[in-house]
Motif scaffolding. Structure first.
Motif, PDB file in Angstrom:
ATOM      1  N   VAL A  34      -2.961  19.691 -36.790  1.00 33.87           N
ATOM      2  CA  VAL A  34      -2.115  18.770 -36.033  1.00 33.87           C
ATOM      3  C   VAL A  34      -2.978  18.142 -34.953  1.00 33.87           C
ATOM      4  O   VAL A  34      -3.571  18.851 -34.142  1.00 33.87           O
ATOM      5  CB  VAL A  34      -0.914  19.513 -35.391  1.00 33.87           C
ATOM      6  N   HIS A  35      -3.078  16.830 -34.968  1.00 30.10           N
ATOM      7  CA  HIS A  35      -3.851  16.118 -33.957  1.00 30.10           C
ATOM      8  C   HIS A  35      -2.965  15.881 -32.742  1.00 30.10           C
ATOM      9  O   HIS A  35      -1.833  15.417 -32.871  1.00 30.10           O
ATOM     10  CB  HIS A  35      -4.348  14.776 -34.500  1.00 30.10           C
ATOM     11  N   VAL A  36      -3.479  16.213 -31.560  1.00 33.65           N
ATOM     12  CA  VAL A  36      -2.714  16.083 -30.330  1.00 33.65           C
ATOM     13  C   VAL A  36      -3.382  15.058 -29.426  1.00 33.65           C
ATOM     14  O   VAL A  36      -4.577  15.147 -29.143  1.00 33.65           O
ATOM     15  CB  VAL A  36      -2.630  17.443 -29.589  1.00 33.65           C
ATOM     16  N   PHE A  37      -2.613  14.079 -29.016  1.00 31.69           N
ATOM     17  CA  PHE A  37      -3.103  13.069 -28.084  1.00 31.69           C
ATOM     18  C   PHE A  37      -2.231  13.106 -26.841  1.00 31.69           C
ATOM     19  O   PHE A  37      -1.018  13.172 -26.952  1.00 31.69           O
ATOM     20  CB  PHE A  37      -3.048  11.664 -28.704  1.00 31.69           C
ATOM     21  N   GLY A  38      -2.854  13.086 -25.685  1.00 32.56           N
ATOM     22  CA  GLY A  38      -2.097  13.160 -24.444  1.00 32.56           C
ATOM     23  C   GLY A  38      -2.423  12.012 -23.509  1.00 32.56           C
ATOM     24  O   GLY A  38      -3.314  11.206 -23.781  1.00 32.56           O
ATOM     25  N   PRO A  39      -1.712  11.944 -22.405  1.00 33.55           N
ATOM     26  CA  PRO A  39      -1.895  10.856 -21.452  1.00 33.55           C
ATOM     27  C   PRO A  39      -3.093  11.054 -20.521  1.00 33.55           C
ATOM     28  O   PRO A  39      -3.244  10.333 -19.556  1.00 33.55           O
ATOM     29  CB  PRO A  39      -0.595  10.878 -20.654  1.00 33.55           C
ATOM     30  N   GLY A  40      -3.926  12.030 -20.821  1.00 25.72           N
ATOM     31  CA  GLY A  40      -5.104  12.244 -19.989  1.00 25.72           C
ATOM     32  C   GLY A  40      -5.168  13.627 -19.384  1.00 25.72           C
ATOM     33  O   GLY A  40      -6.224  14.097 -19.018  1.00 25.72           O
ATOM     34  N   ALA A  41      -4.026  14.311 -19.277  1.00 30.71           N
ATOM     35  CA  ALA A  41      -4.029  15.652 -18.713  1.00 30.71           C
ATOM     36  C   ALA A  41      -4.599  16.661 -19.708  1.00 30.71           C
ATOM     37  O   ALA A  41      -5.168  17.663 -19.324  1.00 30.71           O
ATOM     38  CB  ALA A  41      -2.611  16.056 -18.315  1.00 30.71           C
ATOM     39  N   LEU A  42      -4.452  16.375 -20.996  1.00 25.89           N
ATOM     40  CA  LEU A  42      -5.000  17.237 -22.033  1.00 25.89           C
ATOM     41  C   LEU A  42      -6.486  16.939 -22.165  1.00 25.89           C
ATOM     42  O   LEU A  42      -6.887  15.804 -22.357  1.00 25.89           O
ATOM     43  CB  LEU A  42      -4.307  16.971 -23.366  1.00 25.89           C
ATOM     44  N   GLN A  43      -7.297  17.954 -22.046  1.00 27.10           N
ATOM     45  CA  GLN A  43      -8.741  17.751 -22.104  1.00 27.10           C
ATOM     46  C   GLN A  43      -9.251  18.010 -23.510  1.00 27.10           C
ATOM     47  O   GLN A  43      -9.199  19.142 -23.987  1.00 27.10           O
ATOM     48  CB  GLN A  43      -9.453  18.690 -21.129  1.00 27.10           C
ATOM     49  N   PRO A  44      -9.726  16.967 -24.194  1.00 31.13           N
ATOM     50  CA  PRO A  44     -10.306  17.197 -25.519  1.00 31.13           C
ATOM     51  C   PRO A  44     -11.476  18.162 -25.394  1.00 31.13           C
ATOM     52  O   PRO A  44     -12.241  18.108 -24.446  1.00 31.13           O
ATOM     53  CB  PRO A  44     -10.794  15.823 -25.954  1.00 31.13           C
ATOM     54  N   GLY A  45     -11.586  19.040 -26.325  1.00 28.24           N
ATOM     55  CA  GLY A  45     -12.684  19.988 -26.292  1.00 28.24           C
ATOM     56  C   GLY A  45     -12.360  21.289 -25.590  1.00 28.24           C
ATOM     57  O   GLY A  45     -13.143  22.219 -25.611  1.00 28.24           O
ATOM     58  N   HIS A  46     -11.202  21.371 -24.951  1.00 32.79           N
ATOM     59  CA  HIS A  46     -10.821  22.608 -24.284  1.00 32.79           C
ATOM     60  C   HIS A  46     -10.550  23.653 -25.363  1.00 32.79           C
ATOM     61  O   HIS A  46      -9.864  23.368 -26.347  1.00 32.79           O
ATOM     62  CB  HIS A  46      -9.568  22.393 -23.429  1.00 32.79           C
TER      63      HIS A  46
END
Length: 82
Positions: free
Chosen positions: A52-64
């Motif tokens: 499941v690909h998750v995209f957020g408004p910026g609070a979600l840090q890719p790579g975490h």
């Protein structure tokens, strides 16, 4: 810089909460069908143990690491609830 003491923080927070609640209810009402379709597709992916690909408004840090490894954060219950 002088502080404006005429602003009541409790009233400001309540007004913000009320405004956001109105907006969220509007989104829920206007986008109910799209939200239901998205929820169904997401549930199908999770049930099939698919990515499941998750995209957020910026609070979600890719790579975490919490975004990738089961047992971390909110993602844990999705993978292990079968």
């Amino acid at each position: 810089m002088p502080v404006d003491t005429s602003i009541n923080a409790d009233q400001l927070c309540q007004q913000y909460f009320d405004d956001v609640t109105v907006m969220m209810r509007s989104v829920l009402t206007e986008e109910r069908d799209a939200l239901d379709r998205a929820a169904s597709r997401l549930a199908d992916q999770i049930a099939a143990d698919r990515l499941v690909h998750v995209f957020g408004p910026g609070a979600l840090q890719p790579g975490h690491p919490g975004n990738f490894f089961p047992g971390r954060r909110a993602h844990a219950h999705l993978r292990h609830s079968r």
